[in-house]
Scaffold this motif. Structure first.
Motif, mmCIF file in Angstrom:
data_model
loop_
_atom_site.group_PDB
_atom_site.id
_atom_site.type_symbol
_atom_site.label_atom_id
_atom_site.label_comp_id
_atom_site.label_asym_id
_atom_site.label_seq_id
_atom_site.Cartn_x
_atom_site.Cartn_y
_atom_site.Cartn_z
ATOM 1 N N SER A 49 0.921 -1.255 -0.050
ATOM 2 C CA SER A 49 0.057 -0.162 -0.065
ATOM 3 C C SER A 49 0.849 1.121 0.030
ATOM 4 O O SER A 49 0.620 2.290 -0.593
ATOM 5 N N ASN A 50 1.994 1.212 0.859
ATOM 6 C CA ASN A 50 2.923 2.304 0.762
ATOM 7 C C ASN A 50 3.371 2.613 -0.550
ATOM 8 O O ASN A 50 3.364 3.742 -0.948
ATOM 9 N N ILE A 51 3.998 1.660 -1.213
ATOM 10 C CA ILE A 51 4.263 1.934 -2.571
ATOM 11 C C ILE A 51 3.298 2.262 -3.561
ATOM 12 O O ILE A 51 3.605 3.267 -4.619
ATOM 13 N N ALA A 52 2.069 1.511 -3.487
ATOM 14 C CA ALA A 52 1.164 2.036 -4.662
ATOM 15 C C ALA A 52 0.674 3.516 -4.276
ATOM 16 O O ALA A 52 0.346 4.218 -5.222
ATOM 17 N N ILE A 53 0.322 3.788 -3.238
ATOM 18 C CA ILE A 53 -0.147 5.243 -2.780
ATOM 19 C C ILE A 53 1.077 6.210 -3.085
ATOM 20 O O ILE A 53 0.883 7.131 -3.794
ATOM 21 N N ASN A 54 2.368 6.139 -2.705
ATOM 22 C CA ASN A 54 3.145 6.819 -3.037
ATOM 23 C C ASN A 54 3.857 7.188 -4.396
ATOM 24 O O ASN A 54 3.697 8.113 -5.001
ATOM 25 N N GLY A 59 3.110 10.225 -9.682
ATOM 26 C CA GLY A 59 2.524 10.309 -11.320
ATOM 27 C C GLY A 59 2.180 9.072 -12.074
ATOM 28 O O GLY A 59 1.998 9.380 -13.487
ATOM 29 N N ILE A 60 2.317 7.794 -11.451
ATOM 30 C CA ILE A 60 1.895 6.866 -12.399
ATOM 31 C C ILE A 60 0.796 6.088 -11.695
ATOM 32 O O ILE A 60 -0.062 6.555 -10.876
ATOM 33 N N ARG A 61 0.251 5.236 -12.578
ATOM 34 C CA ARG A 61 -1.363 4.581 -12.431
ATOM 35 C C ARG A 61 -0.986 3.365 -11.452
ATOM 36 O O ARG A 61 -0.157 2.610 -11.823
ATOM 37 N N THR A 62 -1.561 3.077 -10.478
ATOM 38 C CA THR A 62 -1.362 2.151 -9.506
ATOM 39 C C THR A 62 -2.531 1.363 -8.991
ATOM 40 O O THR A 62 -3.662 2.118 -8.852
ATOM 41 N N GLN A 63 -2.451 0.156 -8.584
ATOM 42 C CA GLN A 63 -3.456 -0.494 -8.083
ATOM 43 C C GLN A 63 -2.882 -1.544 -7.040
ATOM 44 O O GLN A 63 -1.703 -1.790 -7.240
ATOM 45 N N MET A 64 -3.802 -1.884 -5.899
ATOM 46 C CA MET A 64 -3.112 -2.937 -5.137
ATOM 47 C C MET A 64 -4.118 -4.092 -4.736
ATOM 48 O O MET A 64 -5.221 -3.818 -4.749
ATOM 49 N N ALA A 65 -3.593 -5.146 -4.533
ATOM 50 C CA ALA A 65 -4.423 -6.453 -4.257
ATOM 51 C C ALA A 65 -3.837 -6.910 -2.670
ATOM 52 O O ALA A 65 -2.810 -6.971 -2.434
ATOM 53 N N SER A 66 -4.810 -7.009 -1.901
ATOM 54 C CA SER A 66 -4.554 -7.340 -0.358
ATOM 55 C C SER A 66 -5.989 -7.786 0.222
ATOM 56 O O SER A 66 -7.030 -8.021 -0.259
ATOM 57 N N CYS A 67 -5.858 -8.216 1.520
ATOM 58 C CA CYS A 67 -6.937 -8.729 2.314
ATOM 59 C C CYS A 67 -6.798 -8.114 3.668
ATOM 60 O O CYS A 67 -5.738 -8.008 4.243
ATOM 61 N N VAL A 68 -7.950 -7.469 4.198
ATOM 62 C CA VAL A 68 -7.923 -6.941 5.549
ATOM 63 C C VAL A 68 -9.292 -7.498 6.131
ATOM 64 O O VAL A 68 -10.014 -8.412 5.555
ATOM 65 N N ALA A 79 -11.058 2.998 3.867
ATOM 66 C CA ALA A 79 -11.113 4.544 3.749
ATOM 67 C C ALA A 79 -9.959 5.569 3.432
ATOM 68 O O ALA A 79 -9.968 6.389 2.556
ATOM 69 N N ARG A 80 -9.078 4.955 3.942
ATOM 70 C CA ARG A 80 -7.677 5.817 3.788
ATOM 71 C C ARG A 80 -7.200 5.613 2.478
ATOM 72 O O ARG A 80 -6.725 6.676 1.581
ATOM 73 N N LEU A 81 -7.415 4.420 1.790
ATOM 74 C CA LEU A 81 -7.134 4.173 0.400
ATOM 75 C C LEU A 81 -7.905 5.111 -0.400
ATOM 76 O O LEU A 81 -7.526 5.661 -1.429
ATOM 77 N N ARG A 82 -9.314 5.088 -0.113
ATOM 78 C CA ARG A 82 -9.956 6.082 -0.866
ATOM 79 C C ARG A 82 -9.890 7.372 -0.860
ATOM 80 O O ARG A 82 -9.800 8.053 -1.733
ATOM 81 N N GLU A 83 -9.389 7.902 0.146
ATOM 82 C CA GLU A 83 -9.011 9.338 0.474
ATOM 83 C C GLU A 83 -7.745 9.605 -0.332
ATOM 84 O O GLU A 83 -7.529 10.588 -0.644
ATOM 85 N N GLU A 84 -6.697 8.441 -0.747
ATOM 86 C CA GLU A 84 -5.800 8.813 -1.447
ATOM 87 C C GLU A 84 -5.873 8.463 -2.980
ATOM 88 O O GLU A 84 -5.159 8.441 -3.735
ATOM 89 N N GLY A 85 -7.289 8.290 -3.390
ATOM 90 C CA GLY A 85 -7.625 8.132 -4.701
ATOM 91 C C GLY A 85 -7.261 6.724 -5.243
ATOM 92 O O GLY A 85 -7.474 6.686 -6.569
ATOM 93 N N MET A 86 -7.059 5.809 -4.316
ATOM 94 C CA MET A 86 -7.104 4.347 -4.777
ATOM 95 C C MET A 86 -8.068 3.747 -4.987
ATOM 96 O O MET A 86 -9.004 3.671 -4.176
ATOM 97 N N SER A 87 -8.138 2.664 -5.916
ATOM 98 C CA SER A 87 -9.382 1.808 -5.939
ATOM 99 C C SER A 87 -9.154 0.658 -4.884
ATOM 100 O O SER A 87 -8.133 0.457 -4.468
#
Length: 317
Positions: A49-54, A59-68, A79-87
């Motif tokens: 998540s750190n790498i994808a958000i940063n 300036g590149i397109r990122t996605q991440m796959a995980s489980c919580v 919620a924090r991912l969405r705040e960062e504009g992440m899918s």
């Protein structure tokens, strides 16, 4: 991979897909390596998540796959991912609790305590396979391969990526405390090295995998196991990087260290962003170190990064 060449990536709808842990970092509010401090602040954590958000901020397109987990911490992380504009389309939920790491704030290498739960419950699915095939590069670390069933997921992801020309980055951050009990994690990590395009061990990672030795000898060991590009980070002493034919030294760019948490993740973010944007390998490495130095000025792994070009203008590269 020659240092003066641009890395080649097949054209895909997504630039970078990170796979693995999404978890809570509890970081002490005071500098204290003994865990005797009384107060901690929670941050969204996990290298993928750190790498994808940063990288998205850079300036590149990122996605991440995980489980919580299906719990409050899991809700907070989504919620924090969405705040960062992440899918969050590839974030799965589990009945296991959201994973957590307690870390002492440190100006050297932080010492973590691990609480594993939902992060290793990731399962392979057609949407995840599609995300792999539609990305230019994928990234993972030892976390998802250290436990079942997520290890099997990463194995299938690696096979799909290699078959479709997707670049693979691997952080061999082996630590016996996160590994599945009764297994030879060191041998398994070594077996993965030849399957990755980029491998970035720290000096501590190298010692856990191969025992004490000089940085030059450690670099050679990773290459002997089939690693194609090895980036051996040495803390305040910078890094050694080898493509198997040539080894180069890269000095640290850090001048102000507030917190080392996530410094390696920041490097990965800068490196991937620069490489995918078309910078030659040597410049992509320097930009990775510049992003890491910029992150070190802040506490926590997720920091207010500007675009990559803005960071480039702040450092002499």
């Amino acid at each position: 991979m020659e240092f003066h060449d641009r890395l080649l990536f097949e054209e895909k709808p997504n630039d970078l897909l990170t796979i693995g842990e999404l978890l809570i970092d509890l970081i002490s509010d005071e500098y204290d390596d003994t865990f005797m401090t009384d107060s901690y602040t929670k941050y969204p954590g996990g290298a993928p998540s750190n790498i994808a958000i940063n990288a998205r901020k850079l300036g590149i397109r990122t996605q991440m796959a995980s489980c919580v987990g299906e719990d409050g911490f899991g809700d907070y992380l989504l919620a924090r991912l969405r705040e960062e504009g992440m899918s969050t389309g590839f974030i799965q939920r589990s009945e296991e609790p959201t994973s957590l790491v307690a870390v002492s704030r440190s100006r050297s290498t932080p010492v973590p305590i691990f609480y594993r739960g939902a992060d290793c419950q990731l399962v392979f699915s057609p949407p995840l396979e599609g995300a792999v095939l539609n990305s230019k590069a994928i990234h993972f670390s030892c976390w998802p391969i250290s436990r079942l069933p997520s290890r099997r997921v990463v194995e299938r992801v690696i096979d799909a990526a290699r078959a479709s020309g997707v670049r693979i980055g691997f952080d061999p951050n082996y630590h016996p405390m996160i590994w599945q009990r009764g297994e030879d994690g060191v041998a398994y990590v070594k077996s993965i090295l030849a399957k990755a395009d980029f491998v970035k061990p720290s000096e501590d990672d190298a010692e856990r995998l191969f025992g004490p030795d000089t940085p030059e000898n450690q670099l050679t060991k990773f290459l002997n196991y089939g690693a194609k590009l090895v980036i051996l980070t040495l803390g305040k002493d910078g890094a050694l990087v080898s493509n198997g034919k040539e080894t180069r030294e890269f000095p640290t760019m850090a001048t102000d260290v507030a917190d080392t948490t996530g410094a390696g993740d920041a490097f990965w973010s800068g490196f991937y962003s620069a490489a995918i944007k078309g910078y030659p390998l040597e410049k992509a490495l320097k930009l990775g170190f510049a992003v890491s130095a910029y992150k070190l000025r802040f506490a926590g792994a997720i920091v207010p990064l500007p675009k990559l070009e803005d960071i480039k203008s702040q450092f002499v590269l």
